[in-house]
Design a protein around this motif. Structure first.
Motif, PDB file in Angstrom:
ATOM      1  N   PRO A   1       0.813  -1.226   0.000  1.00 24.58           N
ATOM      2  CA  PRO A   1       0.000   0.000   0.000  1.00 24.58           C
ATOM      3  C   PRO A   1       0.845   1.276   0.000  1.00 24.58           C
ATOM      4  O   PRO A   1       0.383   2.305  -0.506  1.00 24.58           O
ATOM      5  CB  PRO A   1      -0.842  -0.110   1.277  1.00 24.58           C
ATOM      6  CG  PRO A   1      -0.405  -1.326   1.998  1.00 24.58           C
ATOM      7  CD  PRO A   1       0.494  -2.127   1.115  1.00 24.58           C
ATOM      8  N   ALA A   2       2.083   1.207   0.500  1.00 23.27           N
ATOM      9  CA  ALA A   2       2.929   2.409   0.482  1.00 23.27           C
ATOM     10  C   ALA A   2       3.203   2.848  -0.956  1.00 23.27           C
ATOM     11  O   ALA A   2       3.451   4.024  -1.230  1.00 23.27           O
ATOM     12  CB  ALA A   2       4.247   2.137   1.215  1.00 23.27           C
ATOM     13  N   GLU A   3       3.150   1.874  -1.866  1.00 25.34           N
ATOM     14  CA  GLU A   3       3.353   2.176  -3.303  1.00 25.34           C
ATOM     15  C   GLU A   3       2.022   2.153  -4.065  1.00 25.34           C
ATOM     16  O   GLU A   3       2.012   2.018  -5.290  1.00 25.34           O
ATOM     17  CB  GLU A   3       4.314   1.148  -3.923  1.00 25.34           C
ATOM     18  CG  GLU A   3       5.713   1.138  -3.333  1.00 25.34           C
ATOM     19  CD  GLU A   3       6.464   2.451  -3.605  1.00 25.34           C
ATOM     20  OE1 GLU A   3       6.238   3.066  -4.674  1.00 25.34           O
ATOM     21  OE2 GLU A   3       7.262   2.859  -2.736  1.00 25.34           O
ATOM     22  N   ASP A   4       0.914   2.239  -3.339  1.00 23.40           N
ATOM     23  CA  ASP A   4      -0.429   2.156  -3.945  1.00 23.40           C
ATOM     24  C   ASP A   4      -0.629   0.853  -4.710  1.00 23.40           C
ATOM     25  O   ASP A   4      -1.294   0.816  -5.747  1.00 23.40           O
ATOM     26  CB  ASP A   4      -0.690   3.340  -4.895  1.00 23.40           C
ATOM     27  CG  ASP A   4      -0.638   4.672  -4.172  1.00 23.40           C
ATOM     28  OD1 ASP A   4      -1.002   4.711  -2.979  1.00 23.40           O
ATOM     29  OD2 ASP A   4      -0.230   5.665  -4.796  1.00 23.40           O
ATOM     30  N   GLU A   5      -0.030  -0.213  -4.216  1.00 20.34           N
ATOM     31  CA  GLU A   5      -0.164  -1.501  -4.907  1.00 20.34           C
ATOM     32  C   GLU A   5      -1.148  -2.411  -4.188  1.00 20.34           C
ATOM     33  O   GLU A   5      -0.897  -2.823  -3.042  1.00 20.34           O
ATOM     34  CB  GLU A   5       1.201  -2.197  -4.993  1.00 20.34           C
ATOM     35  CG  GLU A   5       1.974  -1.711  -6.186  1.00 20.34           C
ATOM     36  CD  GLU A   5       3.205  -2.528  -6.461  1.00 20.34           C
ATOM     37  OE1 GLU A   5       3.300  -3.674  -5.967  1.00 20.34           O
ATOM     38  OE2 GLU A   5       4.073  -2.003  -7.160  1.00 20.34           O
ATOM     39  N   TYR A   6      -2.236  -2.646  -4.847  1.00 16.31           N
ATOM     40  CA  TYR A   6      -3.246  -3.615  -4.416  1.00 16.31           C
ATOM     41  C   TYR A   6      -4.043  -3.942  -5.668  1.00 16.31           C
ATOM     42  O   TYR A   6      -4.050  -3.174  -6.627  1.00 16.31           O
ATOM     43  CB  TYR A   6      -4.164  -3.062  -3.316  1.00 16.31           C
ATOM     44  CG  TYR A   6      -4.204  -1.568  -3.218  1.00 16.31           C
ATOM     45  CD1 TYR A   6      -4.865  -0.820  -4.170  1.00 16.31           C
ATOM     46  CD2 TYR A   6      -3.540  -0.900  -2.191  1.00 16.31           C
ATOM     47  CE1 TYR A   6      -4.884   0.554  -4.106  1.00 16.31           C
ATOM     48  CE2 TYR A   6      -3.542   0.480  -2.121  1.00 16.31           C
ATOM     49  CZ  TYR A   6      -4.212   1.211  -3.083  1.00 16.31           C
ATOM     50  OH  TYR A   6      -4.205   2.567  -3.027  1.00 16.31           O
TER      51      TYR A   6
END
Ligand code: 2RA
Length: 354
Positions: free
Chosen positions: A287-292
């Motif tokens: 989530p820190a890299e907007d990855e989901y």
């Protein structure tokens, strides 16, 4: 000899995806016979790069067929799957007609492939697309931690309701696009007018907490399918399962928010390791890299995508996850193809031992 395959319902929405998948995967089949209602007979469809003429559903259409995939409404499967089985074909059925029959295995190859071999009726069932969109990831976690309770909410794409669902969303989207609608009570509903299609409320600019038909005590058929099918696939007949099914304005790819409780304590690092190693699962969780995972990124892919893995703040034995899976691929056509391949391998093994 290579096994002969029939695809019943070849001209439908899932049938079309199935023909594409059969063209992409290792070509293990002899003839692939395309079967549909008499109305569609004579049409030509492309599979494995060649045009094949669709033949009408009849008893003779199953002559010489070893494996028959069915992608047709429940009542058509209920009538014709036993006919194909009586003619010696192993049926892989994607309807709801046989899923809970105790003499019919409900198979997801990554989770319970071994159950496919015991099929007293000659029929193997394919789970519902909503169950299938999450069960590969849950099966992997269950194998390690032992599942003890499941609470899920679905975010289901409109293609789960067929072509009519897709046409309805596209039509409503063009009616609301460029307007100020969605700001006063009922304005979207009035704009949608009599174009609700298969949904009980507008689906553009909206979410609808309903999928399937009304069952006892306010539950929907779709919610009960998730409960019953998850229990059967995982071999946990008493597993507590609660589902709330919601339709969202997405064309294809179902998502689920999952609360899964286990027999043992869990860690996020442990869950990550299990999910990253599980066949058919992609871990996408930073989530820190907007990855989901999101449905618009996942659509058209084969795996089950998992992100937002957290340990419950108040329960060290529970995980929260967000899962996305293409409801037409793994949710339907791909799982059917994988199960048919399992059967083909078994038939070839039997032949070579003869
Ligand atoms: C849906 N799961 O999404 C259903 C279709 N089988 O409507």
């Amino acid at each position: 000899a290579r096994p002969q395959l029939a695809v019943v319902g070849a001209t439908g929405a899932v049938g079309g995806v199935l023909l594409g998948i059969l063209s992409e995967r290792a070509d293990i089949w002899g003839e692939i016979r395309l079967i549909a209602s008499p109305r569609s007979a004579g049409r030509k469809l492309t599979v494995r790069g060649a045009e094949v003429e669709v033949v009408a559903l009849s008893e003779e259409a199953f002559d010489g067929i070893d494996v028959a995939m069915f992608d047709v409404p429940d009542e058509v499967s209920a009538r014709w799957a036993p006919v194909a089985a009586a003619k010696g074909a192993v049926v892989v059925d994607n309807s709801g007609a046989f899923r809970m029959d105790p003499d019919v295995p409900l198979v997801v190859p990554e989770v319970n492939a071994h159950t496919a071999r015991v099929r007293p009726r000659g029929i193997i069932a394919n789970p519902n697309c909503t169950t299938l969109s999450m069960i590969v990831a849950l099966g992997a976690l269950h194998a390690e931690y032992g599942l003890s309770e499941l609470i899920v909410s679905s975010y289901q794409a409109v293609s789960g309701a067929g072509k009519a669902g897709v046409d309805t969303l596209r039509g409503q989207l063009s009616a609301v696009s460029g307007t100020e609608l969605g700001t006063t009570p009922g304005d979207v509903r009035r704009a949608a007018g009599d174009t609700l299609g298969p949904f009980p409320a507008p689906i553009a600019l909206n979410v609808v907490p309903w999928a399937g038909s009304l069952q006892e005590d306010g539950w929907s058929s779709e919610e009960l399918k998730i409960r019953n099918e998850s229990r059967k696939i995982l071999g946990l007949p008493d597993l507590p399962v609660t589902a709330t099914c919601v339709r969202v304005p997405v064309i294809t790819t179902h998502s689920l928010s999952v609360h899964a409780r286990f027999e043992n304590e869990v860690t996020v690092a442990g869950a990550h390791e299990i999910l990253a190693a599980a066949p058919g699962v992609v871990l996408c969780d930073d989530p820190a890299e907007d990855e989901y995972p999101t449905p618009s990124d996942v659509v058209g892919t084969d795996p089950t995508w998992v992100g937002r893995v957290r340990r419950s703040l108040d329960d060290p034995r529970a995980l929260e996850l967000f899962v996305c899976g293409d409801n037409l691929r793994k949710g339907a056509a791909l799982n059917t193809a994988q199960v048919a391949e399992l059967v083909a391998a078994e038939l070839r093994g039997r032949e070579s031992r003869r």
